[in-house]
Design a protein around this motif. Structure first.
Motif, PDB file in Angstrom:
ATOM      1  N   UNK A  45      15.953  75.439  72.309  1.00 62.14           N
ATOM      2  CA  UNK A  45      14.537  75.810  72.246  1.00 62.14           C
ATOM      3  C   UNK A  45      14.323  77.169  72.917  1.00 62.14           C
ATOM      4  N   UNK A  46      15.004  77.390  74.039  1.00 69.04           N
ATOM      5  CA  UNK A  46      14.871  78.675  74.736  1.00 69.04           C
ATOM      6  C   UNK A  46      15.320  79.826  73.838  1.00 69.04           C
ATOM      7  N   UNK A  47      16.470  79.677  73.191  1.00 69.00           N
ATOM      8  CA  UNK A  47      16.949  80.764  72.327  1.00 69.00           C
ATOM      9  C   UNK A  47      16.016  80.978  71.145  1.00 69.00           C
ATOM     10  N   UNK A  48      15.516  79.895  70.564  1.00 66.55           N
ATOM     11  CA  UNK A  48      14.600  80.027  69.429  1.00 66.55           C
ATOM     12  C   UNK A  48      13.305  80.716  69.844  1.00 66.55           C
ATOM     13  N   UNK A  49      12.848  80.464  71.064  1.00 69.13           N
ATOM     14  CA  UNK A  49      11.597  81.076  71.530  1.00 69.13           C
ATOM     15  C   UNK A  49      11.717  82.589  71.680  1.00 69.13           C
ATOM     16  N   UNK A  55       8.959  81.507  66.429  1.00 69.25           N
ATOM     17  CA  UNK A  55       7.719  80.985  67.012  1.00 69.25           C
ATOM     18  C   UNK A  55       6.471  81.239  66.170  1.00 69.25           C
ATOM     19  N   UNK A  56       6.524  82.229  65.262  1.00 73.18           N
ATOM     20  CA  UNK A  56       5.361  82.521  64.426  1.00 73.18           C
ATOM     21  C   UNK A  56       5.131  81.456  63.360  1.00 73.18           C
ATOM     22  N   UNK A  57       6.204  80.802  62.905  1.00 67.43           N
ATOM     23  CA  UNK A  57       6.078  79.877  61.775  1.00 67.43           C
ATOM     24  C   UNK A  57       6.367  78.434  62.157  1.00 67.43           C
ATOM     25  N   UNK A  58       6.607  78.185  63.447  1.00 71.18           N
ATOM     26  CA  UNK A  58       6.888  76.835  63.925  1.00 71.18           C
ATOM     27  C   UNK A  58       6.084  76.595  65.191  1.00 71.18           C
ATOM     28  N   UNK A  60       7.680  76.141  68.009  1.00 75.86           N
ATOM     29  CA  UNK A  60       8.523  76.605  69.109  1.00 75.86           C
ATOM     30  C   UNK A  60       7.691  77.525  69.998  1.00 75.86           C
ATOM     31  N   UNK A  61       7.701  77.323  71.317  1.00 73.45           N
ATOM     32  CA  UNK A  61       6.871  78.174  72.185  1.00 73.45           C
ATOM     33  C   UNK A  61       7.343  79.626  72.150  1.00 73.45           C
ATOM     34  N   UNK A  62       6.390  80.544  72.107  1.00 72.55           N
ATOM     35  CA  UNK A  62       6.739  81.963  72.081  1.00 72.55           C
ATOM     36  C   UNK A  62       7.068  82.480  73.476  1.00 72.55           C
ATOM     37  N   UNK A  63       6.609  81.780  74.490  1.00 64.80           N
ATOM     38  CA  UNK A  63       6.932  82.119  75.879  1.00 64.80           C
ATOM     39  C   UNK A  63       7.556  80.873  76.491  1.00 64.80           C
ATOM     40  N   UNK A  64       8.849  80.950  76.791  1.00 61.41           N
ATOM     41  CA  UNK A  64       9.569  79.743  77.194  1.00 61.41           C
ATOM     42  C   UNK A  64       9.443  79.461  78.682  1.00 61.41           C
ATOM     43  N   UNK A  65       9.224  78.182  78.979  1.00 59.11           N
ATOM     44  CA  UNK A  65       9.429  77.625  80.307  1.00 59.11           C
ATOM     45  C   UNK A  65       9.866  76.186  80.068  1.00 59.11           C
ATOM     46  N   UNK A  66      10.389  75.540  81.080  1.00 54.02           N
ATOM     47  CA  UNK A  66      10.944  74.205  80.856  1.00 54.02           C
ATOM     48  C   UNK A  66       9.895  73.221  80.354  1.00 54.02           C
ATOM     49  N   UNK A  67       8.690  73.278  80.915  1.00 56.55           N
ATOM     50  CA  UNK A  67       7.657  72.329  80.486  1.00 56.55           C
ATOM     51  C   UNK A  67       7.276  72.553  79.024  1.00 56.55           C
ATOM     52  N   UNK A 175       2.650  82.002  46.007  1.00 54.45           N
ATOM     53  CA  UNK A 175       1.385  81.492  46.531  1.00 54.45           C
ATOM     54  C   UNK A 175       0.787  82.577  47.427  1.00 54.45           C
ATOM     55  N   UNK A 176      -0.289  83.171  46.981  1.00 56.38           N
ATOM     56  CA  UNK A 176      -0.874  84.292  47.701  1.00 56.38           C
ATOM     57  C   UNK A 176      -1.642  83.821  48.929  1.00 56.38           C
ATOM     58  N   UNK A 177      -1.400  84.509  50.062  1.00 58.00           N
ATOM     59  CA  UNK A 177      -2.084  84.191  51.323  1.00 58.00           C
ATOM     60  C   UNK A 177      -2.017  82.693  51.619  1.00 58.00           C
ATOM     61  N   UNK A 178      -0.839  82.111  51.425  1.00 57.36           N
ATOM     62  CA  UNK A 178      -0.671  80.655  51.498  1.00 57.36           C
ATOM     63  C   UNK A 178      -0.662  80.139  52.931  1.00 57.36           C
ATOM     64  N   UNK A 179      -0.089  80.898  53.854  1.00 57.55           N
ATOM     65  CA  UNK A 179       0.135  80.353  55.194  1.00 57.55           C
ATOM     66  C   UNK A 179      -0.223  81.358  56.265  1.00 57.55           C
ATOM     67  N   UNK A 180      -0.818  80.846  57.332  1.00 58.99           N
ATOM     68  CA  UNK A 180      -1.100  81.681  58.487  1.00 58.99           C
ATOM     69  C   UNK A 180       0.197  81.898  59.263  1.00 58.99           C
ATOM     70  N   UNK A 181       0.599  83.144  59.440  1.00 56.45           N
ATOM     71  CA  UNK A 181       1.786  83.489  60.213  1.00 56.45           C
ATOM     72  C   UNK A 181       1.359  84.509  61.252  1.00 56.45           C
ATOM     73  N   UNK A 182       1.342  84.103  62.499  1.00 60.96           N
ATOM     74  CA  UNK A 182       0.827  84.995  63.534  1.00 60.96           C
ATOM     75  C   UNK A 182      -0.647  85.264  63.316  1.00 60.96           C
TER      76      UNK A 182
END
Length: 202
Positions: A45-49, A55-58, A60-67, A175-182
């Protein structure tokens, strides 16, 4: 062998109790395996963050901490307890967790489910995503008997496009403008694979 998550039954609106989904362990090609999430997966999770895109499409926290990492793993467990879907850790040979693949069941009553996947940067280019998607697709069609599987890929993401197509998915449109990313709405390619596609291929 399936691993039953420790959680009580869910109470449906009609009063019936539903058991949590049983998340199995699946063998995949190339020596990869899929298994349920564990608290020992916090380094993944830390590496993915730290990735620019994950983190934009999942969730996964964009700012990692253990909690935050623990909360992310608990959310993955909740997919099974609420019957929203199955979420797996992708494990490379040598028992190294390298990514996630999920099968989401929101539209199961309509005969379809969707897939999502990511692999951390240090493990890309080794076939992890294709092996994981192939394994989930085979299991979903063979054991769960889902007629239609879908996934969405941003047009710029050529690696994910290759993964989808190598796994047998066919592009059905844009699919135009299908998903919010960021902070913005993004176009997505729609890919689908039908159970009949696999039958025909054989």
């Amino acid at each position: 062998m399936g691993i039953q998550l420790r959680a009580g039954p869910e109470l449906r609106q009609d009063g019936w109790m539903e058991q949590p989904l049983d998340v199995p362990e699946l063998a995949a090609g190339g020596g990869f395996t899929l298994r349920p999430w564990r608290l020992s997966d916090l380094p993944l999770v830390r590496e993915a963050s730290e990735d620019d895109h994950i983190p934009l499409i999942t969730t996964v926290p964009s700012s990692y901490c253990e909690s935050a990492g623990v909360a992310f793993i608990e959310r993955q467990w909740s997919r099974a307890t609420t019957r929203a879907g199955y979420t797996f850790v992708i494990v490379a040979p040598g028992d190294r967790p390298v990514g996630q693949v999920g099968l989401w069941l929101k539209d199961l009553a309509e005969g379809r489910a969707s897939l999502g996947y990511w692999v951390v940067k240090s493990a890309r280019g080794q076939g992890a995503a294709v092996a994981a998607v192939d394994a989930v697709v085979g299991w979903a069609l063979r054991d769960l008997r889902i007629p239609r599987l879908e996934l969405w890929v941003e047009p710029w993401n050529t690696a994910s496009v290759r993964t989808a197509e190598r796994a047998g998915f066919q592009r059905e449109g844009l699919l135009r403008a299908w998903q919010q990313v960021g902070d913005e709405r993004r176009d997505m390619f729609m890919y689908a694979l039908l159970s009949s596609d696999v039958t025909t291929a054989r």
